[in-house]
Design an enzyme around this catalytic site. Structure first.
Site, PDB file in Angstrom:
ATOM      1  N   LYS A  57       0.517  -1.385   0.250  1.00 17.61           N
ATOM      2  CA  LYS A  57       0.446   0.304  -0.596  1.00 17.61           C
ATOM      3  C   LYS A  57       0.464   1.702  -0.068  1.00 17.61           C
ATOM      4  CE  LYS A  57      -3.965   1.926   2.521  1.00 17.61           C
ATOM      5  NZ  LYS A  57      -4.909   1.565   3.563  1.00 17.61           N
ATOM      6  N   SER A  78     -10.055   2.150   2.206  1.00 17.67           N
ATOM      7  CA  SER A  78      -8.369   3.437   1.181  1.00 17.67           C
ATOM      8  C   SER A  78      -8.273   2.095   1.093  1.00 17.67           C
ATOM      9  CB  SER A  78      -8.418   3.645   2.358  1.00 17.67           C
ATOM     10  OG  SER A  78      -7.110   3.124   3.272  1.00 17.67           O
ATOM     11  N   SER A 111     -10.411  -0.185   6.944  1.00 14.36           N
ATOM     12  CA  SER A 111      -9.796  -0.771   5.734  1.00 14.36           C
ATOM     13  C   SER A 111      -9.294  -1.238   5.368  1.00 14.36           C
ATOM     14  CB  SER A 111      -9.025   1.445   5.035  1.00 14.36           C
ATOM     15  OG  SER A 111      -9.178   2.287   5.282  1.00 14.36           O
TER      16      SER A 111
HETATM   17  N1  GLN Z   1     -13.289   4.381   5.608  1.00 16.33           N
HETATM   18  C1  GLN Z   1     -13.371   5.169   6.872  1.00 16.33           C
HETATM   19  C2  GLN Z   1     -12.502   6.294   6.358  1.00 16.33           C
HETATM   20  O1  GLN Z   1     -12.954   7.143   5.806  1.00 16.33           O
HETATM   21  C3  GLN Z   1     -11.851   3.688   7.695  1.00 16.33           C
HETATM   22  C4  GLN Z   1     -10.279   4.544   6.469  1.00 16.33           C
HETATM   23  C5  GLN Z   1      -9.412   3.789   7.318  1.00 16.33           C
HETATM   24  O2  GLN Z   1      -9.457   2.437   7.519  1.00 16.33           O
HETATM   25  N2  GLN Z   1      -8.114   4.461   6.899  1.00 16.33           N
HETATM   26  O3  GLN Z   1     -12.018   7.034   7.666  1.00 16.33           O
END
Ligand code: GLN
Length: 496
Positions: free
Chosen positions: A79, A154, A178
């Site tokens: 990532k 994400s 995410s």
């Molecule tokens: N979708 C969640 C957010 O937008 C979690 C994101 C994540 O876990 N990095 O914050």
């Protein structure tokens, strides 16, 4: 069987037995990337030369008789939120375009030490804020089950890479879901370790009290092997836990739920959940019972407030963490023509460099932390956080693991929620409680929803440092489902 269809564990064994070289395995995956990533868009950067170089060095070490770990020579997609000293690191943001960090994140360094071959860096929502990769400054990634749909976020580039056989393994970070949500909507396995069980050093910070690196894979065992390879105490991270890594690989090899007490979280189902997702979840519950687990319903009343608490705490921390992106130190700088003050350059740089969602969160967080509002917003959210931890503690007096659907719906169409932040936030309804409390939680595939034929995920939550329980239950469920399905859920990337 093509090398790209093999699991990481199988590839490790084939290489150890001398049946195939790390260079051959790496080349097969680079070829697959060249073949399909034009459609999937999982990678922001492919490091073909560096990957082949790393593979050659693994082959040379093996030829010299060195004892290598089980993942030596196995390719991985990384990532693009972890620093890598030989590759760009953008966090999906324009503000870091072209940035080349001078150091490796601890996770990166441990991947290299384990002999894993980093194929490249994967796409993500800008600074890991989002559930679809649509907030990436470099365009969205696509779900290999249906290219018109999101691969989750994400860490959507990482889930898409593994689900489309471009890599057997990938890394993710889970702040609110995410890793688990992208795993669920692409039909693969994704694990959020206990907070502090994997190092945040060199992970570009979003919300420091929540951010947790973890693995993606197509099998529970592969996820455990990767989990073990990069987890464990790190002196460079002050929140790193001083404890042994739980026995995750052992647990993944011996899936078993006989006599296990399983709690179904009452608050994580019902209205707003897609019927096909609930149907697959109910099947998983029945399956666990048939395997000898004692299933009961458990109530965690404070979970209802997890989402709003998260959307105060995470933006508050992000507004502080992202203050460092000011155009003065690294990355983008806009308007520095000799006539403007540093403050003007900072404002222009941040206006041009950050996307809409990141700006929204910085403003929300700054507001929540401002004098006069702090107690009402941030302070209250922290109290809710404590109540959620207490709900978990009370629940784990009654049961060994808690389960729920991973996400309320299957993969939604690209564009459907892009202009509706509230709808986007709902994707993490079931995953956020474990982040707020710091617990371990995994998502494993539990079949395809009837209405759209897309994957649904089963979430298994365990106490802090009970990561091995996630793998033990996940492996049992995986085996039982595979017996029923006649093989893995993900037999082909259907849209490719
Ligand atoms: N979708 C969640 C957010 O937008 C979690 C994101 C994540 O876990 N990095 O914050």
């Amino acid at each position: 069987m093509s090398l790209t269809r093999r699991t990481a564990a199988e590839l490790g064994e084939l290489m150890a037995a001398g049946e195939v070289s790390a260079v051959e395995v790496t080349q097969a995956h680079l070829d697959r990337i060249a073949e399909v990533d034009g459609k999937v868009g999982a990678f922001l950067h492919v490091a073909a030369e560096a990957a082949l170089e790393q593979a050659r060095s693994v082959d040379a070490r093996r030829a010299a008789g060195e004892a290598l770990g089980p993942l030596a020579g196995v390719p991985i997609a990384h990532k693009d939120v972890f620093t890598t000293k030989d590759m760009p690191t953008t966090a999906g943001s324009k503000i870091l375009e072209g940035y080349r960090p001078p150091y490796d994140a601890t996770v990166t360094a441990r991947l290299r030490e384990a002999g894993l071959v980093i194929l490249g860096k994967t796409n993500l929502d800008e600074f890991a804020m989002g559930s679809s990769t649509e907030n990436s400054a470099y365009g969205p990634s696509h779900n290999p089950w249906d290219l018109g749909r999101i691969p989750g976020g994400s860490s959507g580039g990482s889930s898409a890479a593994v689900a489309s056989y471009q890599a057997p393994l990938s890394t993710g970070t889970d702040t609110g879901g995410s890793i688990r949500q992208p795993a669920a909507v692409t039909g693969i396995v994704g694990m959020k370790p206990t907070y502090g069980g994997s190092s945040r050093y060199g992970l570009i910070a979003f919300a420091s009290s929540l951010d947790t690196p973890g693995p993606f894979a197509r099998t529970v065992l592969d996820a455990a092997l990767l989990h073990e390879a990069f987890s464990g105490h790190d002196v460079m991270d002050s929140t790193s836990i001083h404890a042994e890594v739980p026995p995750v690989v052992e647990a993944a090899r011996h899936g078993d739920v006989a006599g296990l007490r399983v709690g179904v979280v009452r608050e994580l189902s019902g209205e707003g959940y897609q019927p096909g997702v609930l149907a697959r979840f109910q099947e998983a519950v029945d399956l666990l019972e048939s395997l000898g687990a004692k299933v009961t319903e458990v109530s965690c009343p404070s979970f209802t407030y997890a989402l709003p608490a998260y959307y105060l705490i995470a933006p508050s921390e992000c507004s502080s963490n992202l203050a460092r992106f000011d155009g003065m130190r690294y990355g983008l700088r806009v308007g520095d023509d000799g006539t403007r003050s540093a403050e003007e350059v900072m404002a222009l740089t941040r206006a041009a460099g950050f996307g809409a969602e990141v700006k929204r969160r910085i403003m929300l967080g700054t507001y929540a932390l401002s004098s006069g509002y702090y107690d009402a917003y941030y302070g209250s959210a922290q109290k809710v956080r404590t109540l959620i931890s207490r709900d978990f503690e009370a629940a784990f007096h009654q049961v060994d693991v808690l389960i729920s659907p991973t996400t309320p719906t299957t993969a939604f169409p690209i564009g459907e929620r892009a202009d509706d932040p509230m709808a986007m936030y709902l994707a993490d309804l079931c995953t956020i409680p474990a982040n707020l409390a710091g617990n371990a939680a995994i998502s494993v595939p539990c079949g395809l929803a009837d209405e759209d034929g897309l994957p649904a995920g089963l979430q298994i939550m365990a106490p802090v440092l009970g990561d091995d329980r996630c793998y033990r239950v996940g492996a049992a469920v995986e085996k039982a489902f595979q017996d029923r399905w006649g093989g893995p859920l993900l037999k082909e990337a259907p849209a490719l």
